[in-house]
Design a protein around this motif. Structure first.
Motif, PDB file in Angstrom:
ATOM      1  N   ARG A   1      13.095   5.853  14.804  1.00 41.79           N
ATOM      2  CA  ARG A   1      13.997   4.757  14.426  1.00 41.79           C
ATOM      3  C   ARG A   1      13.453   4.377  13.335  1.00 41.79           C
ATOM      4  N   ASP A   2      12.634   4.102  13.468  1.00 40.79           N
ATOM      5  CA  ASP A   2      11.201   3.900  12.247  1.00 40.79           C
ATOM      6  C   ASP A   2      10.984   4.433  11.166  1.00 40.79           C
ATOM      7  N   TYR A   3      11.263   5.650  11.594  1.00 42.16           N
ATOM      8  CA  TYR A   3      11.085   6.746  10.409  1.00 42.16           C
ATOM      9  C   TYR A   3      12.517   7.331   9.737  1.00 42.16           C
ATOM     10  N   MET A   4      14.109   6.580  10.087  1.00 45.90           N
ATOM     11  CA  MET A   4      15.622   6.688  10.597  1.00 45.90           C
ATOM     12  C   MET A   4      15.877   6.873   8.493  1.00 45.90           C
ATOM     13  N   LEU A   5      16.286   8.576   8.280  1.00 40.08           N
ATOM     14  CA  LEU A   5      17.209   7.679   7.075  1.00 40.08           C
ATOM     15  C   LEU A   5      18.315   7.770   6.119  1.00 40.08           C
TER      16      LEU A   5
ATOM     17  N   ILE B   1      16.877   7.880  -4.901  1.00 41.14           N
ATOM     18  CA  ILE B   1      16.966   7.131  -3.715  1.00 41.14           C
ATOM     19  C   ILE B   1      16.276   7.955  -3.047  1.00 41.14           C
ATOM     20  N   ALA B   2      17.270   8.377  -2.314  1.00 43.58           N
ATOM     21  CA  ALA B   2      17.181   9.832  -1.241  1.00 43.58           C
ATOM     22  C   ALA B   2      15.689  10.674  -1.152  1.00 43.58           C
ATOM     23  N   ASP B   3      15.293  11.092  -2.108  1.00 40.65           N
ATOM     24  CA  ASP B   3      13.860  11.865  -2.194  1.00 40.65           C
ATOM     25  C   ASP B   3      12.528  10.555  -1.834  1.00 40.65           C
ATOM     26  N   MET B   4      12.603   9.002  -2.642  1.00 43.25           N
ATOM     27  CA  MET B   4      12.119   8.485  -2.163  1.00 43.25           C
ATOM     28  C   MET B   4      11.858   8.089  -1.012  1.00 43.25           C
ATOM     29  N   ARG B   5      13.700   7.858  -0.409  1.00 48.20           N
ATOM     30  CA  ARG B   5      13.373   7.925   0.819  1.00 48.20           C
ATOM     31  C   ARG B   5      12.896   8.608   2.069  1.00 48.20           C
ATOM     32  N   LEU B   6      12.921   9.447   1.700  1.00 42.59           N
ATOM     33  CA  LEU B   6      12.463  10.814   2.853  1.00 42.59           C
ATOM     34  C   LEU B   6      10.622  10.760   2.593  1.00 42.59           C
ATOM     35  N   THR B   7      10.658  10.189   1.391  1.00 34.05           N
ATOM     36  CA  THR B   7       8.612  10.264   0.657  1.00 34.05           C
ATOM     37  C   THR B   7       8.699   9.411   1.535  1.00 34.05           C
ATOM     38  N   ALA B   8       8.872   8.055   1.447  1.00 32.05           N
ATOM     39  CA  ALA B   8       8.407   6.768   2.039  1.00 32.05           C
ATOM     40  C   ALA B   8       8.318   7.039   3.848  1.00 32.05           C
TER      41      ALA B   8
ATOM     42  N   PRO C   1       9.474  -4.779  13.309  1.00 37.09           N
ATOM     43  CA  PRO C   1       9.722  -3.408  12.270  1.00 37.09           C
ATOM     44  C   PRO C   1       9.234  -3.086  11.447  1.00 37.09           C
ATOM     45  N   GLY C   2       9.539  -2.009  10.823  1.00 33.04           N
ATOM     46  CA  GLY C   2       9.206  -1.852   9.841  1.00 33.04           C
ATOM     47  C   GLY C   2       9.674  -1.860   8.533  1.00 33.04           C
ATOM     48  N   PRO C   3       9.555  -1.160   7.346  1.00 40.06           N
ATOM     49  CA  PRO C   3      10.917  -1.539   6.649  1.00 40.06           C
ATOM     50  C   PRO C   3      11.569  -0.601   6.605  1.00 40.06           C
ATOM     51  N   ASP C   4      12.471  -1.198   6.554  1.00 38.30           N
ATOM     52  CA  ASP C   4      14.289  -1.021   6.457  1.00 38.30           C
ATOM     53  C   ASP C   4      14.174   0.593   5.433  1.00 38.30           C
ATOM     54  N   LEU C   5      14.505   1.583   6.498  1.00 37.86           N
ATOM     55  CA  LEU C   5      14.755   3.447   5.802  1.00 37.86           C
ATOM     56  C   LEU C   5      16.084   3.764   5.775  1.00 37.86           C
ATOM     57  N   SER C   6      17.008   3.145   6.359  1.00 41.01           N
ATOM     58  CA  SER C   6      17.894   3.518   7.020  1.00 41.01           C
ATOM     59  C   SER C   6      18.394   3.108   6.283  1.00 41.01           C
ATOM     60  N   GLY C   7      19.148   2.655   5.101  1.00 39.37           N
ATOM     61  CA  GLY C   7      20.569   2.802   4.451  1.00 39.37           C
ATOM     62  C   GLY C   7      20.764   3.630   4.012  1.00 39.37           C
ATOM     63  N   ASN C   8      22.794   3.116   4.226  1.00 41.51           N
ATOM     64  CA  ASN C   8      23.590   4.279   3.908  1.00 41.51           C
ATOM     65  C   ASN C   8      23.424   4.648   2.305  1.00 41.51           C
ATOM     66  N   LEU C   9      22.731   6.494   1.978  1.00 39.65           N
ATOM     67  CA  LEU C   9      22.669   6.884   1.255  1.00 39.65           C
ATOM     68  C   LEU C   9      23.928   7.500   0.161  1.00 39.65           C
TER      69      LEU C   9
ATOM     70  N   GLU D   1       0.660  -0.922   0.350  1.00 41.15           N
ATOM     71  CA  GLU D   1      -0.102   0.208   0.075  1.00 41.15           C
ATOM     72  C   GLU D   1       1.017   1.319   0.190  1.00 41.15           C
ATOM     73  N   LEU D   2       1.968   1.262   0.873  1.00 41.63           N
ATOM     74  CA  LEU D   2       2.449   2.281   0.948  1.00 41.63           C
ATOM     75  C   LEU D   2       3.320   2.719  -0.649  1.00 41.63           C
ATOM     76  N   ALA D   3       4.227   1.743  -1.066  1.00 44.99           N
ATOM     77  CA  ALA D   3       4.585   1.551  -2.673  1.00 44.99           C
ATOM     78  C   ALA D   3       3.956   2.495  -3.376  1.00 44.99           C
ATOM     79  N   ARG D   4       2.653   2.028  -3.365  1.00 45.90           N
ATOM     80  CA  ARG D   4       1.629   1.868  -4.237  1.00 45.90           C
ATOM     81  C   ARG D   4       0.713   4.295  -4.161  1.00 45.90           C
ATOM     82  N   ALA D   5       1.093   3.787  -2.927  1.00 42.23           N
ATOM     83  CA  ALA D   5       1.567   5.508  -2.364  1.00 42.23           C
ATOM     84  C   ALA D   5       1.717   6.373  -2.942  1.00 42.23           C
ATOM     85  N   MET D   6       3.228   5.971  -2.848  1.00 39.84           N
ATOM     86  CA  MET D   6       4.177   6.650  -3.202  1.00 39.84           C
ATOM     87  C   MET D   6       4.276   7.380  -4.864  1.00 39.84           C
TER      88      MET D   6
END
Length: 521
Positions: free
Chosen positions: A64-68, A83-90, A513-521, A18-23
């Motif tokens: 930490r659930d929203y960490m970029l 990718i950075a833009d999408m990560r912040l949006t997600a 745990p939620g989706p991992d948004l904390s990858g090293n950009l 659902e989140l991928a569809r919204a994005m």
């Protein structure tokens, strides 16, 4: 951006479907242009968004659930920038939904939660915020506006400033402590109560300093008794001023655990509608208490009796649409089978004393029979073909008034003739419905100045023995809640036992745990 969003896993974020569809919809509506980058840096709105994500803990969420990324610095390059833009949006889509309506559907956490928060569309909600003239102000407007939620947020910050787990003093086991005792443990008790604010710290005058220096910290004096009593009231314990096992256990709970408890209850506030109603009724199951609220403030407080553990009162919002004065009572099948049948086998005259009528059969074929003609010893749950109706009167289980709700699971509020149970500290004795001690005053509140029902007429109708149905001029919202931690209107911490284990279920659900948004950009 278009290329990244076209992949099965946009940005390698492993987002829920659902989140991928919204994005995808969000970026399609913007012709796949970056939203947050002002190359090579974050835009002002992105910087503000990142600040709110980093401060998510203040809302009882987990940052930490929203960490970029560790440095929160926008990367160079088209692909990494996308990718950075999408990560912040997600991350922000998750945050704006979570902080406004909770982290998931309550019924998935607990089957006894019949409350359905409106889950906003993440793309539409974020688009609304980006179009707002004041983006920061919009972010501020997302959490619930209820005063109890705002007080809880302030209380959470206070708890996090108190000593951590390892630094919280522990009161050792031993005999109960009471006024007049002298015991080394009393010094620890004083420290705990001072930290919670129940034991006042004297103003540092010369006289106060001298008095404190001469006082024995291991002596249980009258000031300490008053402090213990206040602590017990704040925890829903018997306020006797004696530190027994229950009070000692509550004293030893560290502030960090109370902070977790308060954060769980902030999630429950997020499930509720933005407006509870200018006039409404709230029942807190865990507190065994009801409050009727008007625009002028709290109008009525009343002890209540709620469902026992194996017949739990559910959580839901509804409306009181009418009153039944001097009601009759038809016991539900569950109560008839599990409660009344065993009683009738031991005491067949019970039905006559309590003014029950007995009917055999169902629907149009039902016929009334003499209670004395039934051999209840030979009636079982398998061959049960009878149902009962209790006449209005002083012994009727619903007392003088039943408050009619609209739910499908047969839960309502009502009076009761059994007043003694209200003196108990823990009041989970019902089969799910809510018994109200101040039922007459609640009826008057529900009628809200209806000129047809002055107080003297209402009182007479409640004891008349003649059933009357009254439709309210305006339905009254009622919210059956389960809150084990809150800050009262005087700013005091209030904590209650988790009588149904719902804190445990919610804590387990929110720890996923939620989706991992904390990858090293």
């Amino acid at each position: 951006l278009r290329a990244e969003l076209a992949s099965p896993d946009p940005g390698a974020l492993a987002l829920p479907v659902e989140l991928a569809r919204a994005m995808r919809q969000f970026y399609a509506d913007r012709a796949y242009q970056p939203v947050w980058l002002n190359s090579p840096h974050w835009s002002d709105k992105a910087t503000q968004a990142l600040q709110y994500l980093a401060a998510a803990d203040r809302e009882g969420l987990s940052a930490r659930d929203y960490m970029l990324a560790p440095d929160m610095t926008a990367p160079h390059g088209d692909k990494l920038g996308a990718i950075a833009d999408m990560r912040l949006t997600a991350a922000l889509m998750r945050y704006v939904v979570d902080v406004s309506s909770g982290r998931g559907a309550p019924e998935k956490f607990d089957p006894d939660l019949f409350i359905h928060p409106r889950r906003p569309d993440p793309a539409m909600l974020l688009a609304t915020g980006l179009a707002a003239p004041d983006f920061r102000g919009w972010l501020d407007s997302l959490p619930p506006a209820h005063a109890p939620y705002r007080r809880s947020r302030d209380g959470l910050a206070r708890l996090r400033q108190m000593p951590a787990d390892g630094d919280w003093p522990q009161l050792a086991d031993g005999p109960a402590l009471r006024a007049g005792d002298r015991d080394p443990r009393i010094a620890i008790l004083r420290t705990q109560l001072t930290q919670w604010g129940d034991l006042a710290v004297p103003v540092a005058t010369a006289e106060a300093v001298a008095a404190q220096a001469s006082a024995d910290p291991q002596f249980f004096d009258s000031a300490l008794t008053e402090a213990v009593t206040g602590f017990q009231r704040r925890h829903g314990l018997a306020a006797d001023g004696i530190v027994g096992a229950q009070t000692r256990r509550a004293l030893n709970v560290p502030p960090s655990e109370r902070a977790r408890q308060l954060a769980l209850n902030m999630e429950r506030w997020r499930w509720l509608a933005p407006q509870l109603g200018p006039r409404h009724v709230r029942v807190n199951i865990a507190d065994f208490n009801l409050v009727a609220v008007s625009p002028d403030g709290d109008t009525l407080h009343s002890p209540v009796i709620v469902g026992r553990d194996y017949r739990r009162t559910p959580v839901f919002s509804d409306r009181i649409v009418g009153l039944v004065l001097s009601p009759s009572w038809t016991p539900p099948v569950t109560i008839l089978r599990k409660d009344l049948l065993p009683k009738l086998r031991e005491d067949p005259d019970y039905l006559i004393r309590k003014r029950f009528r007995v009917f055999e059969g169902w629907g149009d074929a039902a016929r009334e029979v003499d209670p004395a003609s039934v051999d209840w010893r030979n009636v079982s749950t398998r061959n049960l073909r009878y149902w009962l109706r209790q006449a209005p009167g002083p012994d009727n289980a619903l007392g003088g008034v039943r408050f009619t709700l609209t739910n499908d699971f047969g839960i309502y509020l009502h009076d009761t003739p059994d007043r003694g149970l209200f003196s108990r500290n823990k009041r989970d004795f019902s089969s799910g419905c809510v018994r109200v001690q101040e039922a007459e005053q609640l009826a008057l509140f529900a009628l809200h100045g209806d000129p047809r029902w002055p107080l003297d007429k209402l009182r007479a109708a409640m004891v008349s023995g003649e059933t009357r149905t009254v439709k309210l001029l305006e339905p009254l919202p009622v919210h059956i809640l389960y809150l084990t931690a809150w800050i009262d209107s005087a700013g005091r911490f209030q904590f209650r036992d988790d009588i149904y284990g719902r804190d445990m279920l919610l804590n387990q659900a929110l720890a996923l745990p939620g989706p991992d948004l904390s990858g090293n950009l």
